[in-house]
Design an enzyme around this catalytic site. Sequence first.
Site, PDB file in Angstrom:
ATOM      1  CE1 TYR A  60      39.510  33.827  46.539  1.00 52.56           C
ATOM      2  CE2 TYR A  60      38.336  34.031  48.620  1.00 52.56           C
ATOM      3  CZ  TYR A  60      38.700  34.553  47.390  1.00 52.56           C
ATOM      4  OH  TYR A  60      38.263  35.805  47.022  1.00 52.56           O
ATOM      5  CE  LYS A  85      41.981  37.871  45.909  1.00 57.65           C
ATOM      6  NZ  LYS A  85      41.985  38.328  44.484  1.00 57.65           N
TER       7      LYS A  85
HETATM    8  P1  NAD Z   1      34.793  34.953  39.385  1.00 62.72           P
HETATM    9  O1  NAD Z   1      35.268  33.586  39.734  1.00 62.72           O
HETATM   10  O2  NAD Z   1      33.358  35.174  39.067  1.00 62.72           O
HETATM   11  O3  NAD Z   1      35.620  35.509  38.129  1.00 62.72           O
HETATM   12  C1  NAD Z   1      37.003  35.338  38.013  1.00 62.72           C
HETATM   13  C2  NAD Z   1      37.383  35.640  36.555  1.00 62.72           C
HETATM   14  O4  NAD Z   1      38.809  35.484  36.442  1.00 62.72           O
HETATM   15  C3  NAD Z   1      36.748  34.702  35.541  1.00 62.72           C
HETATM   16  O5  NAD Z   1      36.227  35.436  34.453  1.00 62.72           O
HETATM   17  C4  NAD Z   1      37.896  33.802  35.116  1.00 62.72           C
HETATM   18  O6  NAD Z   1      37.759  33.344  33.759  1.00 62.72           O
HETATM   19  C5  NAD Z   1      39.083  34.744  35.263  1.00 62.72           C
HETATM   20  N1  NAD Z   1      40.337  34.007  35.460  1.00 62.72           N
HETATM   21  C6  NAD Z   1      40.568  32.987  36.337  1.00 62.72           C
HETATM   22  N2  NAD Z   1      41.820  32.534  36.189  1.00 62.72           N
HETATM   23  C7  NAD Z   1      42.414  33.285  35.233  1.00 62.72           C
HETATM   24  C8  NAD Z   1      43.710  33.300  34.646  1.00 62.72           C
HETATM   25  N3  NAD Z   1      44.640  32.430  35.017  1.00 62.72           N
HETATM   26  N4  NAD Z   1      43.966  34.222  33.677  1.00 62.72           N
HETATM   27  C9  NAD Z   1      43.009  35.103  33.281  1.00 62.72           C
HETATM   28  N5  NAD Z   1      41.756  35.116  33.798  1.00 62.72           N
HETATM   29  C10 NAD Z   1      41.467  34.226  34.758  1.00 62.72           C
HETATM   30  O7  NAD Z   1      35.281  35.868  40.590  1.00 62.72           O
HETATM   31  P2  NAD Z   1      34.582  37.142  41.254  1.00 62.72           P
HETATM   32  O8  NAD Z   1      33.660  36.686  42.294  1.00 62.72           O
HETATM   33  O9  NAD Z   1      34.112  38.040  40.189  1.00 62.72           O
HETATM   34  O10 NAD Z   1      35.839  37.788  41.974  1.00 62.72           O
HETATM   35  C11 NAD Z   1      36.687  38.700  41.292  1.00 62.72           C
HETATM   36  C12 NAD Z   1      37.791  39.151  42.220  1.00 62.72           C
HETATM   37  O11 NAD Z   1      37.227  39.779  43.367  1.00 62.72           O
HETATM   38  C13 NAD Z   1      38.663  38.005  42.739  1.00 62.72           C
HETATM   39  O12 NAD Z   1      39.990  38.454  42.771  1.00 62.72           O
HETATM   40  C14 NAD Z   1      38.122  37.738  44.138  1.00 62.72           C
HETATM   41  O13 NAD Z   1      39.130  37.240  44.970  1.00 62.72           O
HETATM   42  C15 NAD Z   1      37.698  39.133  44.550  1.00 62.72           C
HETATM   43  N6  NAD Z   1      36.588  39.183  45.526  1.00 62.72           N
HETATM   44  C16 NAD Z   1      35.427  38.472  45.318  1.00 62.72           C
HETATM   45  C17 NAD Z   1      34.390  38.573  46.233  1.00 62.72           C
HETATM   46  C18 NAD Z   1      33.078  37.847  46.034  1.00 62.72           C
HETATM   47  O14 NAD Z   1      32.215  37.889  46.912  1.00 62.72           O
HETATM   48  N7  NAD Z   1      32.850  37.204  44.904  1.00 62.72           N
HETATM   49  C19 NAD Z   1      34.528  39.390  47.366  1.00 62.72           C
HETATM   50  C20 NAD Z   1      35.722  40.109  47.542  1.00 62.72           C
HETATM   51  C21 NAD Z   1      36.748  39.996  46.606  1.00 62.72           C
END
Ligand code: NAD
Length: 351
Positions: free
Chosen positions: A157, A161
């Site tokens: 993962y 990223k």
């Molecule tokens: P999540 O898994 O809850 O949501 C991801 C969303 O992306 C989902 O709605 C999914 O349907 C959509 N998605 C996945 N593959 C796709 C594709 N091929 N085409 C279109 N849509 C697609 O993730 P999250 O926790 O909300 O994280 C969102 C972003 O923030 C990510 O990029 C993650 O790396 C980053 N992030 C998350 C955290 C955390 O703690 N959750 C912390 C820092 C950064």
Amino acid sequence: MKKNILITGGAGFIGSHVVRRFVKKYPEYHIFNLDVLTYAGNLENLKDIENEDNYTFLKGDITDENYINEIFDTYKFSSIIHLAAESHVDRSISDPLAFAKTNILGTMILLNAAKNTWNNDFQNKVFYHVSTDEVYGTLGETGLFTENTSYDPNSPYSASKASSDHFVRAYGETYDLPYKISNCSNNYGSFQFPEKLIPLFINNIITEKPLPVYGDGNYTRDWLYVEDHAIAIDAVFHKGVMKETYNIGGFNEWKNINLVHLLCEIMDEKLGRSSENSSKSLITYVKDRPGHDLRYAIDASKIENELGWYPSVTFEQGLEKTIDWYLNNKEWLSNVISGEYQEYYNNQYNK
Ligand code: NAD
Ligand code: TYD
């Protein structure tokens, strides 16, 4: 004319909070939420704003190049806030290719579409990549990640990223594409899919299932309330300097096992469980995650000093709101863990 902004992954956890904030706060923008609706994406997360005039949902896959080029052609987005990703470390261990495809290739397809659509007219344009502190790898017992910490990702993962961050930066250097990146610590709050630590454990406490603590539980994460992340994204989008990175964190480090104890205590009180019948008895130490990063902790002084952002809620306030939300939204919980997720969940946690 309204400014067309593309937010990807808006049906997911963080994305839904960002979409809601932008739709409500900025009527001068038209927000296009592009999401393919994987197990982690759910339109129920946006029920309250789905009929707003300045909101459109687009169901599509960021790895589908023809589709992405088509929507850029049609809507001529001037800004992109890119959150769509595969986001769970454990899944990246069992299916790394899916992470490379969505997180690396998908980001590149979006970058290319932006570059071709903007065609060197970069006035008032931005490609904003929402990323994670996990790209920096792991800390020992001391120290903090700053914007200058070298990338050193350990999981598929975080490697995916890190790679997508590098491509965003490379498009900035090579094609002068205007970009911003933020790297945030662990989020928690409403609408988080119950596979990440906090919502999984809340759900398992409610249903009296084992709480699987990896290894000895002495791993540290820095937790940030999701609405504060959405506020930080708003600040970086509007006030951040082009081609800069901002670290976002909660100033809030917890060892997993201490956090789990706190969760059990708060929930025991809310569920009327006595100390003899405490949810702590559900804690089960299980096999460690391979390549498990010991500690993440963010130095968020740049965003604090330069953009005036600081978390608005304490951890105790945020956790209380989060637990109350899950207790009041049991139907959402059972909906999202039915269907295709159920099999994964059973394999993972009910062995
Ligand atoms: P999540 O898994 O809850 O949501 C991801 C969303 O992306 C989902 O709605 C999914 O349907 C959509 N998605 C996945 N593959 C796709 C594709 N091929 N085409 C279109 N849509 C697609 O993730 P999250 O926790 O909300 O994280 C969102 C972003 O923030 C990510 O990029 C993650 O790396 C980053 N992030 C998350 C955290 C955390 O703690 N959750 C912390 C820092 C950064
Ligand atoms: P997680 O929520 O998956 O986020 P990340 O791996 O991106 O930090 O995990 C947070 C911490 O909790 C991490 O140290 C792994 C640990 N953890 C468990 O101990 N048990 C679990 O069932 C899960 C999902 C995580």
